[in-house]
Each structure stands twice: as C-alpha cells, then as structure tokens.
Design an enzyme around this catalytic site. Structure first.
Site, PDB file in Angstrom:
ATOM      1  N   GLY A 198      -3.039  -1.708   0.989  1.00 28.47           N
ATOM      2  CA  GLY A 198      -3.454  -2.668   2.003  1.00 28.47           C
ATOM      3  C   GLY A 198      -3.057  -4.118   1.795  1.00 28.47           C
ATOM      4  N   TRP A 213      -0.180  -5.646   2.605  1.00 24.71           N
ATOM      5  CA  TRP A 213       0.436  -6.201   3.814  1.00 24.71           C
ATOM      6  C   TRP A 213      -0.601  -6.369   4.909  1.00 24.71           C
ATOM      7  CZ3 TRP A 213       6.149  -5.020   5.357  1.00 24.71           C
ATOM      8  CH2 TRP A 213       6.991  -5.350   4.283  1.00 24.71           C
ATOM      9  N   ASP A 271      -1.985   4.997   7.276  1.00 25.11           N
ATOM     10  CA  ASP A 271      -1.450   5.605   6.055  1.00 25.11           C
ATOM     11  C   ASP A 271      -2.145   6.946   5.826  1.00 25.11           C
ATOM     12  OD1 ASP A 271       0.153   4.225   3.406  1.00 25.11           O
ATOM     13  OD2 ASP A 271      -0.954   6.073   3.032  1.00 25.11           O
ATOM     14  N   ASP A 326       6.241  -0.863   4.854  1.00 24.64           N
ATOM     15  CA  ASP A 326       6.592  -0.980   3.441  1.00 24.64           C
ATOM     16  C   ASP A 326       6.429   0.378   2.747  1.00 24.64           C
ATOM     17  OD1 ASP A 326       7.448  -2.665   1.281  1.00 24.64           O
ATOM     18  OD2 ASP A 326       5.417  -2.587   0.464  1.00 24.64           O
ATOM     19  N   LYS A 354      11.176  -1.283   4.778  1.00 23.94           N
ATOM     20  CA  LYS A 354      11.769  -1.130   3.449  1.00 23.94           C
ATOM     21  C   LYS A 354      12.694   0.080   3.426  1.00 23.94           C
ATOM     22  CE  LYS A 354       9.089   0.111  -0.077  1.00 23.94           C
ATOM     23  NZ  LYS A 354       8.061  -0.210  -1.083  1.00 23.94           N
TER      24      LYS A 354
END
Length: 198
Positions: free
Chosen positions: A53, A55, A73, A114, A154
């Site tokens: 968490g 970001w 997620d 990410d 990413k």
C-alpha cells in the site's frame, strides 16, 4: 560472498519507514509524479497490484481528502493504509467480477501499476510474467481511463518493451520509458509512462 542491497535496508527503505510508508517503492511514484505532474486534487486514481500500500498511501496524501483512490490486489493492504476516499478491492485483476467492481468506481484520471510477479530467479520466466502483468495494466488504462488520462506501469526490462510502447503510442499522445533513481542499481525494472489518453 558479497551481499547485495536486497539483504539490508537501504536509504530508501529507511526513509519509507520513517515517513510511514509500507515500502520503499513509494519514492518511484514520487519521482514519476514530480517529472510528469500526474496527481492532481479531485482525481479518481486506480492503483493496480497495490499491496502492501505504499503507492496507495502516497496517492491518498497527495489527494489530501479529495477525489478517490481505488486500490486492488490479491493481498490485503497494510493496516495503516486507510482513508475516507479509499476503495480497496481484494481479488484477481483478471477476474470478471473484479474488473466489473473496478469499472463501477471509474472512469479514472490516472492508472498506476507497480505490480511485480513472484520472481523465480530465472530472468526469462520473470520477464515473461512481468510482461503479462503490464499487458493487463495496459488493458485497464485503455478501457477505464478518461480521455486525457495518464498511466504508469512497472516492467522488467527486455526486448518486448518496445512492442508494448508501440501499443501504448496508439492509446496515448506520447509513451516513454523512465527509470526512477529510487530503483535499486542491480534491478532490471523500469517504468512505462503513457501521457494523455487519446
């Protein structure tokens, strides 16, 4: 045998801990935002692959009580990650019901991802798994971003990076690679940036 920088907290890890972030990855998003001016008040932002968490926390602080962060997620966020304008959806980003929930909370001004695969140590396998995550994130950006919206994801560096950038250039006014200073020197991760969805 020489140790690598993953074995002990480096400058960025220590800084993250002292500033109340779950992980050092927050400074990569901070650099991306400083360079591309991604985050603005009242934005609705989608954070894909968000646990633990960091970001999401950075986004919530940047929005300062305005807008909304939709965070998703397979794993739960750290207990410290909370906000009145936070919507957390736990599940598989490829599952139709999760896609539906994410879509209901959009459309989005910004999509960030990410996410990284569980690494095996085999660079070819890990890179292929990373590419699958990137393609999923690009699908979300293409499907759920507002016109003019921005995107950051990413990716493990490999030969297919140019192929994905080519796809992104059909979706965005411009697309480019960017490697933040906060990336570990031995890491082969970098970020792909999409500016202004067409």
């Amino acid at each position: 045998m020489a140790s690598n920088s993953y074995e002990k907290p480096d400058f960025w890890s220590q800084k993250a801990f002292s500033e109340g972030y779950p992980a050092r990855s927050v400074y990569k998003l901070k650099e991306i935002d400083e360079k591309f001016s991604f985050i603005k008040k009242n934005f609705t932002v989608l954070d894909l692959g968000s646990a633990p968490g960091s970001w999401t926390t950075f986004l919530l602080r940047a929005l300062d009580g305005t807008g909304k962060v939709v965070s998703c997620d397979l794993n739960p966020l750290a207990k410290s990650v909370k906000g009145d304008n936070l919507v957390f959806i736990q599940g598989d980003l490829n599952a139709p019901e999760i896609r539906s929930q994410i879509k209901e909370n959009g459309p989005y001004d910004l999509v960030v991802c990410d996410a990284a695969p569980k690494t095996t140590g085999n660079k070819i396998v890990d890179t292929a798994c990373s590419e699958q995550l990137v393609e999923m994130a690009v699908w979300y950006a293409q499907t759920m971003l507002k016109s003019g919206g921005n995107f950051a994801v990413k990716i493990f560096q490999n030969g297919d990076q140019q192929k994905i950038l080519k796809t992104m250039r059909e979706i965005f006014s411009s697309a480019k690679g960017f490697k933040p200073e906060a990336c570990r020197s031995e890491s082969f991760e970098t970020y792909l940036i999409g500016i202004k969805k067409i």
